[in-house]
Motif scaffolding. Structure first.
Motif, PDB file in Angstrom:
ATOM      1  N   SER A   6       0.804  -1.233   0.001  1.00  0.00           N
ATOM      2  CA  SER A   6       0.064   0.311  -0.081  1.00  0.00           C
ATOM      3  C   SER A   6       0.922   1.087  -0.073  1.00  0.00           C
ATOM      4  CB  SER A   6      -0.843   0.007   1.339  1.00  0.00           C
ATOM      5  OG  SER A   6      -0.313  -0.302   2.480  1.00  0.00           O
ATOM      6  N   TYR A  47      -5.199  -0.562  -5.187  1.00  0.00           N
ATOM      7  CA  TYR A  47      -4.662   0.631  -4.217  1.00  0.00           C
ATOM      8  C   TYR A  47      -5.160   1.847  -4.767  1.00  0.00           C
ATOM      9  CZ  TYR A  47      -2.129  -3.238  -2.793  1.00  0.00           C
ATOM     10  OH  TYR A  47      -1.597  -4.708  -2.592  1.00  0.00           O
ATOM     11  N   ASP A 120      -5.982  -7.703   4.780  1.00  0.00           N
ATOM     12  CA  ASP A 120      -5.855  -7.705   3.631  1.00  0.00           C
ATOM     13  C   ASP A 120      -6.484  -8.751   2.723  1.00  0.00           C
ATOM     14  OD1 ASP A 120      -3.970  -5.403   3.936  1.00  0.00           O
ATOM     15  OD2 ASP A 120      -2.224  -6.453   3.497  1.00  0.00           O
TER      16      ASP A 120
END
Length: 275
Positions: A6, A47, A120
């Motif tokens: 990220s 992202y 995640d």
């Protein structure tokens, strides 16, 4: 080195990694047989380049935004997979390897994703909803070894860890050795960050001693000399790359070098057989 996806989404390493991954899979797809694509450290899958983590580093400005500003047609396939997850011309979202691979799937291909981090993994399942991907939440190295050889005749394993653990390289080396014994003709892609050349040489020697016959090393050094204590670039080890991929590699590597070279540096990107 801590390399959580990220914080670094869309940086120069992502541009090189995903450009080469697209070229590799497309080369393998020149044959009609099914492929199994396995991503051992899948991350979140998508992202936000305007998010807090990505904005804190600002690395996308030296990566994906440079690739979008460069008109070289050899980067068109890469730009297309990023454009596919965005509405605006300027990319705001960045596809991780799971979304890149999902775009490349043919009806006969299989996509297996793994992400051990619970938060995640939860995000990844949402991001991949509606695709044909199977999502696992297991230890990456256990899954890697368990999944090879795949049920299809051919496949690719993508190993892209955050390098948070001090034994990460040792685990990669040991698992690669065991996986290669089970699946000698399989294609494996291992991504790694480059901090300093001398430290990296030790790992390279360990991999060389495995004696894997077809192990290609691609390294992208951003600066003309090592910059102490910072990220200097990234590389890929590719086991058993197909001939069509290696033949088309030189002009693609030069296009990537030219697009991503920092101000005042020429940069360097090389491809050599390790063994």
């Amino acid at each position: 080195m801590n390399y959580r996806h990220s914080f670094h989404a869309g940086n120069s390493a992502d541009v090189v990694k995903h450009s080469l991954l697209i070229a590799l899979v497309r080369a393998l797809q020149q044959k009609p047989g099914a492929l199994t694509l396995i991503d051992t450290h899948a991350g979140c899958g998508l992202y936000d380049l305007d998010g807090e983590a990505a904005r804190r580093t600002g690395e996308a400005t030296q990566g994906v935004l440079r690739a979008f500003a460069d008109p070289n047609p050899l980067l068109a396939d890469y730009r297309a997979v990023v454009e596919a997850v965005n509405v605006d011309v300027q990319p705001r979202l960045y596809p991780g390897s799971p979304r890149v691979l999902a775009q490349l799937l043919r009806p006969q291909d299989v996509l297996v994703l793994n992400e051990k981090h619970p938060d995640d993994a939860y995000t990844l399942r949402g991001v991949m909803r509606g695709t044909a991907a199977a999502v696992h939440e297991r230890d990456a190295y256990e899954l890697w070894l368990a999944m090879v050889p795949p049920r299809t005749a051919r496949g690719v394993v993508v190993v892209d860890p955050p390098y948070e653990q001090p034994d990460e390289r040792a685990r990669i080396t040991a698992t690669l050795a065991a996986a290669h014994r089970k699946w000698a003709h399989g294609v494996t892609v291992i991504w790694y960050p480059l901090k300093e050349r001398t430290t990296h040489e030790r790992w390279k020697d360990q991999l060389r001693r495995l004696g894997i016959p077809k192990l290609l090393q691609i390294e992208h050094w951003l600066y003309d000399s090592d910059q102490p204590d910072i990220y200097n670039g990234a590389g890929l080890y590719i086991v058993n790359p197909p001939f069509a991929f290696t033949q088309a590699l030189p002009p693609l590597l030069e296009a990537l070098r030219a697009a991503l070279a920092p101000e005042g540096h020429r940069g360097e990107i090389t491809a050599d057989w390790l063994v």
